[in-house]
Design an enzyme around this catalytic site. Structure first.
Site, PDB file in Angstrom:
ATOM      1  N   SER A 161      47.327  31.622  37.912  1.00 47.06           N
ATOM      2  CA  SER A 161      47.768  32.021  36.566  1.00 47.06           C
ATOM      3  C   SER A 161      49.214  31.585  36.361  1.00 47.06           C
ATOM      4  O   SER A 161      50.000  31.554  37.311  1.00 47.06           O
ATOM      5  CB  SER A 161      47.673  33.536  36.402  1.00 47.06           C
ATOM      6  OG  SER A 161      48.261  33.942  35.178  1.00 47.06           O
ATOM      7  N   TYR A 187      49.735  42.008  39.270  1.00 42.08           N
ATOM      8  CA  TYR A 187      48.803  40.888  39.046  1.00 42.08           C
ATOM      9  C   TYR A 187      49.511  39.548  39.289  1.00 42.08           C
ATOM     10  O   TYR A 187      48.984  38.678  39.994  1.00 42.08           O
ATOM     11  CB  TYR A 187      48.266  40.973  37.618  1.00 42.08           C
ATOM     12  CG  TYR A 187      47.499  39.758  37.137  1.00 42.08           C
ATOM     13  CD1 TYR A 187      46.288  39.393  37.713  1.00 42.08           C
ATOM     14  CD2 TYR A 187      47.985  38.982  36.084  1.00 42.08           C
ATOM     15  CE1 TYR A 187      45.588  38.285  37.260  1.00 42.08           C
ATOM     16  CE2 TYR A 187      47.287  37.874  35.628  1.00 42.08           C
ATOM     17  CZ  TYR A 187      46.092  37.526  36.212  1.00 42.08           C
ATOM     18  OH  TYR A 187      45.403  36.429  35.764  1.00 42.08           O
TER      19      TYR A 187
HETATM   20  P1  NAP Z   1      36.943  37.840  32.577  1.00 40.62           P
HETATM   21  O1  NAP Z   1      36.569  37.292  31.238  1.00 40.62           O
HETATM   22  O2  NAP Z   1      37.422  39.242  32.673  1.00 40.62           O
HETATM   23  O3  NAP Z   1      35.684  37.613  33.573  1.00 40.62           O
HETATM   24  C1  NAP Z   1      35.772  38.091  34.880  1.00 40.62           C
HETATM   25  C2  NAP Z   1      34.574  37.608  35.672  1.00 40.62           C
HETATM   26  O4  NAP Z   1      34.743  38.000  37.037  1.00 40.62           O
HETATM   27  C3  NAP Z   1      33.267  38.217  35.203  1.00 40.62           C
HETATM   28  O5  NAP Z   1      32.244  37.270  35.405  1.00 40.62           O
HETATM   29  C4  NAP Z   1      33.085  39.407  36.151  1.00 40.62           C
HETATM   30  O6  NAP Z   1      31.717  39.819  36.337  1.00 40.62           O
HETATM   31  C5  NAP Z   1      33.628  38.805  37.432  1.00 40.62           C
HETATM   32  N1  NAP Z   1      34.072  39.793  38.398  1.00 40.62           N
HETATM   33  C6  NAP Z   1      34.961  40.788  38.229  1.00 40.62           C
HETATM   34  N2  NAP Z   1      35.110  41.498  39.358  1.00 40.62           N
HETATM   35  C7  NAP Z   1      34.269  40.943  40.276  1.00 40.62           C
HETATM   36  C8  NAP Z   1      33.931  41.233  41.616  1.00 40.62           C
HETATM   37  N3  NAP Z   1      34.502  42.253  42.278  1.00 40.62           N
HETATM   38  N4  NAP Z   1      32.996  40.464  42.227  1.00 40.62           N
HETATM   39  C9  NAP Z   1      32.395  39.445  41.577  1.00 40.62           C
HETATM   40  N5  NAP Z   1      32.684  39.099  40.306  1.00 40.62           N
HETATM   41  C10 NAP Z   1      33.595  39.861  39.665  1.00 40.62           C
HETATM   42  O7  NAP Z   1      38.103  36.965  33.249  1.00 40.62           O
HETATM   43  P2  NAP Z   1      38.709  35.517  32.849  1.00 40.62           P
HETATM   44  O8  NAP Z   1      39.726  35.730  31.782  1.00 40.62           O
HETATM   45  O9  NAP Z   1      37.639  34.516  32.648  1.00 40.62           O
HETATM   46  O10 NAP Z   1      39.536  35.212  34.180  1.00 40.62           O
HETATM   47  C11 NAP Z   1      39.008  34.428  35.240  1.00 40.62           C
HETATM   48  C12 NAP Z   1      40.138  34.058  36.178  1.00 40.62           C
HETATM   49  O11 NAP Z   1      41.174  33.416  35.420  1.00 40.62           O
HETATM   50  C13 NAP Z   1      40.793  35.261  36.862  1.00 40.62           C
HETATM   51  O12 NAP Z   1      41.125  34.930  38.194  1.00 40.62           O
HETATM   52  C14 NAP Z   1      42.048  35.483  36.026  1.00 40.62           C
HETATM   53  O13 NAP Z   1      43.056  36.126  36.758  1.00 40.62           O
HETATM   54  C15 NAP Z   1      42.402  34.043  35.669  1.00 40.62           C
HETATM   55  N6  NAP Z   1      43.265  33.915  34.477  1.00 40.62           N
HETATM   56  C16 NAP Z   1      42.843  34.321  33.244  1.00 40.62           C
HETATM   57  C17 NAP Z   1      43.702  34.184  32.162  1.00 40.62           C
HETATM   58  C18 NAP Z   1      43.337  34.618  30.773  1.00 40.62           C
HETATM   59  O14 NAP Z   1      44.212  34.617  29.870  1.00 40.62           O
HETATM   60  N7  NAP Z   1      42.109  34.973  30.495  1.00 40.62           N
HETATM   61  C19 NAP Z   1      44.975  33.616  32.349  1.00 40.62           C
HETATM   62  C20 NAP Z   1      45.353  33.222  33.616  1.00 40.62           C
HETATM   63  C21 NAP Z   1      44.494  33.361  34.677  1.00 40.62           C
HETATM   64  P3  NAP Z   1      31.007  40.900  35.336  1.00 40.62           P
HETATM   65  O15 NAP Z   1      30.719  40.162  34.051  1.00 40.62           O
HETATM   66  O16 NAP Z   1      29.754  41.294  36.061  1.00 40.62           O
HETATM   67  O17 NAP Z   1      31.976  42.007  35.140  1.00 40.62           O
END
Ligand code: NAP
Length: 253
Positions: free
Chosen positions: A148, A162
């Site tokens: 991130s 985080y």
């Molecule tokens: P998200 O929309 O909240 O989706 C999270 C995903 O991870 C879902 O598929 C969830 O499954 C799964 N998950 C959560 N806990 C888990 C566990 N214990 N075991 C297995 N799967 C699990 O997140 P996102 O925004 O796409 O983020 C994905 C990555 O990008 C993360 O590492 C986040 O830190 C990084 N990131 C995101 C952003 C942003 O702005 N969105 C920015 C920088 C970095 P369920 O659907 O079953 O809950």
């Protein structure tokens, strides 16, 4: 389908929503067989499988907790049985925990964030290396860690816990790239900025994107699909001499 990736196998952690889901669908579209994990949202996992099938790929969804050794092994064992050893691992499943200043942080939040974002990435990489390493009879591969922009920005006032876990991801990426470079494995990270997914609402801040948008030089949030494009590039042969890189996908944020 992209012939370059025909019959290549990819594991994506956290593929039922957001960046992981976009990565699964794009990978299937490019000809990968994809095995992905999710935490508990079976309905959304099934939607992703349907979307990926529509794109022409073979896809397997596995409910498995990526913060535990047993969950990580379950995912890799399922992939072995269905598709064989992975060519690419995308370490994506992550959590911010709640928005909270350090003065108010609790041990359970710290444990949950670091167990998923750091321990989970290590354990999945371990399983991938055991299958990919040319020193162990594998045919090499690529690991892409989803970090991130919070890592260099620090997350002050919102979620230093985080940001610190993503700082660990960056160091892990650089160190591991050097450790397994001679074993045919490339290791890189993407560092997304503000991306339009459900992560912000899950942290208790549904208005976060709108609130922080003015700080993005490109003037908008990114999409999960835009991040997935960079992940697929880092996972594939087009980036064959890129390793140990931290690639920002953040509209210059
Ligand atoms: P998200 O929309 O909240 O989706 C999270 C995903 O991870 C879902 O598929 C969830 O499954 C799964 N998950 C959560 N806990 C888990 C566990 N214990 N075991 C297995 N799967 C699990 O997140 P996102 O925004 O796409 O983020 C994905 C990555 O990008 C993360 O590492 C986040 O830190 C990084 N990131 C995101 C952003 C942003 O702005 N969105 C920015 C920088 C970095 P369920 O659907 O079953 O809950």
């Amino acid at each position: 389908m992209n012939a370059t990736n025909a019959s290549r196998v990819m594991i994506v952690t956290g593929g039922s929503r957001g960046i992981g889901a976009a990565t699964v669908v794009l990978a299937a579209n490019q000809g990968y067989d994809v095995c992905f994990s999710y935490a508990g949202n079976t309905k959304r996992a099934k939607d992703v499988v349907a979307a990926a099938h529509g794109a022409g790929g073979r896809v397997l969804a596995v409910q498995a907790d990526m913060s535990t050794d047993a969950g990580v092994r379950k995912l890799f064992d399922a992939c072995d049985a269905e598709f064989g050893a992975p060519d690419a691992l995308v370490n994506n499943a992550g959590t911010t925990g709640p928005i909270r200043k350090v003065a108010d942080i609790d041990a359970d939040t710290l444990r949950a964030v670091f167990e998923l974002n750091v321990t989970g990435y290590f354990l999945a990489a371990r399983e991938a290396i055991r299958r990919m390493s040319t020193a162990r009879g594998g045919k090499g591969g690529a690991i892409v860690n989803v970090s991130s922009r919070a890592a260099p920005l620090g997350g002050g006032g919102e979620w230093v816990h985080y940001a610190a876990s993503k700082g660990a991801t960056d160091t892990f990426t650089i160190g591991l790239a050097r450790e397994v470079g001679a074993e045919g494995i490339r290791v890189n990270a993407v560092r997304p900025g503000l991306i339009d997914t459900e992560l912000h609402a899950a942290a208790g801040a549904p208005d976060r994107l709108t609130r922080l948008m003015s700080g993005v030089p490109m003037g908008r949030a990114g999409s999960a699909e835009e991040v997935a494009e960079t992940i697929l590039w880092l996972a594939g042969p087009q980036s064959s001499y890129v390793s140990g890189a931290l690639v920002d996908v953040s509209g210059a944020r």
